[in-house]
Enzyme design. Structure first.
Site, mmCIF file in Angstrom:
data_model
loop_
_atom_site.group_PDB
_atom_site.id
_atom_site.type_symbol
_atom_site.label_atom_id
_atom_site.label_comp_id
_atom_site.label_asym_id
_atom_site.label_seq_id
_atom_site.Cartn_x
_atom_site.Cartn_y
_atom_site.Cartn_z
ATOM 1 N N ASP A 71 0.850 -1.191 0.000
ATOM 2 C CA ASP A 71 0.000 0.000 0.000
ATOM 3 C C ASP A 71 0.888 1.245 0.000
ATOM 4 O O ASP A 71 2.092 1.148 0.214
ATOM 5 C CB ASP A 71 -0.931 0.011 1.217
ATOM 6 C CG ASP A 71 -0.218 -0.411 2.471
ATOM 7 O OD1 ASP A 71 0.985 -0.089 2.606
ATOM 8 O OD2 ASP A 71 -0.830 -1.071 3.319
ATOM 9 N N ASP A 73 1.393 4.932 1.643
ATOM 10 C CA ASP A 73 1.005 5.848 2.716
ATOM 11 C C ASP A 73 1.538 7.245 2.418
ATOM 12 O O ASP A 73 2.592 7.401 1.808
ATOM 13 C CB ASP A 73 1.575 5.374 4.057
ATOM 14 C CG ASP A 73 1.030 4.009 4.446
ATOM 15 O OD1 ASP A 73 -0.109 3.696 4.038
ATOM 16 O OD2 ASP A 73 1.743 3.248 5.126
ATOM 17 N N ASP A 151 11.254 3.649 12.204
ATOM 18 C CA ASP A 151 12.092 2.614 12.811
ATOM 19 C C ASP A 151 13.436 2.421 12.097
ATOM 20 O O ASP A 151 14.499 2.615 12.679
ATOM 21 C CB ASP A 151 11.320 1.289 12.983
ATOM 22 C CG ASP A 151 10.548 0.858 11.742
ATOM 23 O OD1 ASP A 151 10.657 1.529 10.691
ATOM 24 O OD2 ASP A 151 9.834 -0.161 11.810
HETATM 25 P P1 ATP Z 1 4.970 -3.564 5.324
HETATM 26 O O1 ATP Z 1 3.711 -2.776 5.080
HETATM 27 O O2 ATP Z 1 5.551 -4.245 4.160
HETATM 28 O O3 ATP Z 1 4.852 -4.433 6.504
HETATM 29 P P2 ATP Z 1 5.968 -1.026 6.167
HETATM 30 O O4 ATP Z 1 7.363 -0.506 6.339
HETATM 31 O O5 ATP Z 1 5.071 -0.279 5.256
HETATM 32 O O6 ATP Z 1 6.109 -2.522 5.740
HETATM 33 P P3 ATP Z 1 4.006 -0.557 8.185
HETATM 34 O O7 ATP Z 1 3.748 -1.331 9.426
HETATM 35 O O8 ATP Z 1 2.970 -0.484 7.141
HETATM 36 O O9 ATP Z 1 5.353 -1.123 7.609
HETATM 37 O O10 ATP Z 1 4.398 0.906 8.672
HETATM 38 C C1 ATP Z 1 4.554 2.009 7.778
HETATM 39 C C2 ATP Z 1 5.733 2.865 8.209
HETATM 40 O O11 ATP Z 1 5.524 3.360 9.532
HETATM 41 C C3 ATP Z 1 7.058 2.140 8.283
HETATM 42 O O12 ATP Z 1 7.694 2.092 7.038
HETATM 43 C C4 ATP Z 1 7.823 2.949 9.282
HETATM 44 O O13 ATP Z 1 8.362 4.102 8.685
HETATM 45 C C5 ATP Z 1 6.743 3.390 10.256
HETATM 46 N N1 ATP Z 1 6.622 2.435 11.394
HETATM 47 C C6 ATP Z 1 5.831 1.349 11.467
HETATM 48 N N2 ATP Z 1 5.966 0.718 12.640
HETATM 49 C C7 ATP Z 1 6.867 1.415 13.351
HETATM 50 C C8 ATP Z 1 7.433 1.279 14.643
HETATM 51 N N3 ATP Z 1 7.098 0.272 15.440
HETATM 52 N N4 ATP Z 1 8.332 2.212 15.038
HETATM 53 C C9 ATP Z 1 8.665 3.247 14.228
HETATM 54 N N5 ATP Z 1 8.170 3.415 13.003
HETATM 55 C C10 ATP Z 1 7.284 2.528 12.549
HETATM 56 MG MG MG Z 2 2.945 -0.711 4.938
#
Ligand code: ATP
Ligand code: MG
Length: 438
Positions: A71, A73, A151
């Site tokens: 997705d 964001d 993160d």
């Molecule tokens: P995926 O969707 O493939 O699991 P993602 O990186 O998009 O990976 P998400 O959980 O959708 O992960 O989170 C979106 C964004 O929010 C991350 O890329 C990161 O920048 C931030 N984020 C998510 N979880 C955390 C956390 N626990 N601590 C700090 N930042 C976070």
């Molecule tokens: Mg994501």
């Protein structure tokens, strides 16, 4: 109810001194047509109204690494209320930290206001740290702060579709190119703030085939026990991502290496580094199914994980006089209750695991209609797949498993012959029936 949150002015000043590296399209190769058209629409609207807005997080990382993003964001300087005023299809969600969801048919673009708190030090009315853990984190911030509070460096890249440029505040771009997974800031502080980052580290390393930075990897084993403070419901969500995205087996191995497995599923196997063959095969099969685009269910995996415990307890209960199905039902209930203290397995999945276990003794009855009825039951397929896995540990079940494989493959006449071998049962009964009718 929701008073607008203050911008964190003190660190905004230092924000200007932080350098942002802007990478041109000719260097990174991501064109606006590679990202969601709807996310671009949202960004255009926000930018036209004078706000900063970018695509952020995992999607840019995935595109750079050649993966398909799940997705897209958006992060913006506009407050959620401003987003809602600009877009009729925006809805505000979240009580603790408000976000806007902008809906385009089935696609939802999540729009978050830049958040602060990235220097990991200041406590304020809006950012609370308890024993190092971030329990409230709702300060609006600047673009650079928003990058800092994420993160991993590779998750903090921002993409501007209008200029097709990537904005890199912390060196994430070079880390993507070098395939390095690196926490932003001091690793111990960041794991303590949110121990789920330990699991995210493993997930990204395995899924994206990255090398973990030594400083990021270093404290993992010693910090693994922090996961005990995480609510079981959040761990459940994370476990689904760990085991259902096509890399369940290597993820399992990495979790064991980092002492994380035992925090999620304590006390299940004698030596988690040598899991029971049934468990290894269940994980490998899950990956195979994902690769083939077949559906996978966590109910099956949980049935495999907990099986050694369930089986040995059920054997005990049978010794003490319980029927096999009841023994499995009780042992399954106990194992699930113990596991729920760590991971809140949704009821529909725990029910499925229990059904898979309780169906096992029923495979031993091959005679009569009962056997044919079993094939039509809802959980037959999963329970049969489970029986095949059990053969790895109980070779004496091989002939039984083959019989169930054959009966599914043959036509109806043959099926009847298999459940009434020699047709004896029927011949004996018929004359008796006729006599009764005369
Ligand atoms: P995926 O969707 O493939 O699991 P993602 O990186 O998009 O990976 P998400 O959980 O959708 O992960 O989170 C979106 C964004 O929010 C991350 O890329 C990161 O920048 C931030 N984020 C998510 N979880 C955390 C956390 N626990 N601590 C700090 N930042 C976070
Ligand atoms: Mg994501």
């Amino acid at each position: 109810m929701h008073r607008p949150l203050p911008l964190n002015r003190s660190s905004q000043a230092s924000d200007n001194s932080r350098q942002v590296r802007v990478i041109e399209c000719k260097d990174h190769g991501i064109q606006s047509r590679h990202v969601s058209a709807n996310a671009c629409k949202v960004i255009e609207r926000l930018q036209q109204a004078g706000h900063a807005a970018y695509i952020v997080g995992g999607s840019i990382r995935d595109l750079l690494l050649g993966h398909r993003p799940k997705d897209f964001d958006v992060a913006t300087s506009a407050t959620p209320e401003q987003v809602r005023e600009l877009m009729r299809n925006a809805r505000l969600i979240g009580r603790r930290f408000r976000l806007a969801h902008v809906r385009f048919g089935r696609e939802i673009i999540e729009v978050a206001t830049f958040r602060g708190g990235g220097d990991h030090e200041e406590d304020s009315e809006h950012r609370e740290v308890e024993k190092g853990r971030l329990i409230r984190d709702n300060v609006y911030g600047t673009e650079s702060e928003d990058a800092q509070r994420r993160d991993f460096t590779i998750n903090a890249l921002m993409y501007d579709p209008a200029t097709e440029t990537i904005r890199d505040h912390i060196g994430g771009y070079d880390d993507v190119l070098g395939r390095r997974l690196k926490l932003i800031g001091d690793p111990q502080t960041r794991y303590r703030e949110d121990p789920v980052r330990l699991l995210r580290a493993v997930r990204f390393m395995v899924k994206l085939d990255l090398t973990m930075d030594p400083e990021t990897a270093g404290p993992m084993v010693s910090m693994a026990p922090l996961l005990r403070d995480i609510p079981p419901a959040r761990l459940f969500d994370e476990i689904l991502k760990l085991f259902l995205s096509g890399c369940a087996w290597p993820t399992y191995q990495a979790l064991v290496r980092q002492a994380l497995w035992g925090e999620l599923f304590p006390g299940l196997f004698e030596d988690p580094a040598q899991p029971p063959p049934l468990v290894e095969q269940a994980l490998r099969n899950t990956d195979q199914r994902v690769a083939e685009g077949l559906p996978v269910t966590p109910g099956f995996l949980f049935a495999a994980f907990l099986w050694p415990r369930v089986k040995s307890r059920a054997d005990e209960l049978v010794e003490s006089g319980l029927a096999p199905v009841e023994a499995l039902a009780e042992a399954g209930e106990e194992a699930m209750a113990a596991q729920a203290k760590r991971v809140a397995i949704h009821r529909r999945f725990s029910t499925m695991s229990k059904e898979i276990w309780c169906m096992q003794p029923r495979f031993e009855r091959r005679r009569g209609k009962r056997a044919l009825r079993l094939i039509n039951e809802r959980r037959f397929r999963a329970a049969y797949d489970f029986l095949l896995l059990r053969v790895l540990e109980e070779p004496e079940l091989e002939e039984l498993a083959e019989w169930w494989t054959r009966i599914q493959a043959v036509d109806n006449d043959e099926k009847l012959k298999m459940v009434h071998p020699g047709g004896k049962g029927r011949r004996r009964r018929r004359p008796r029936k006729r006599k009764a009718a005369q």
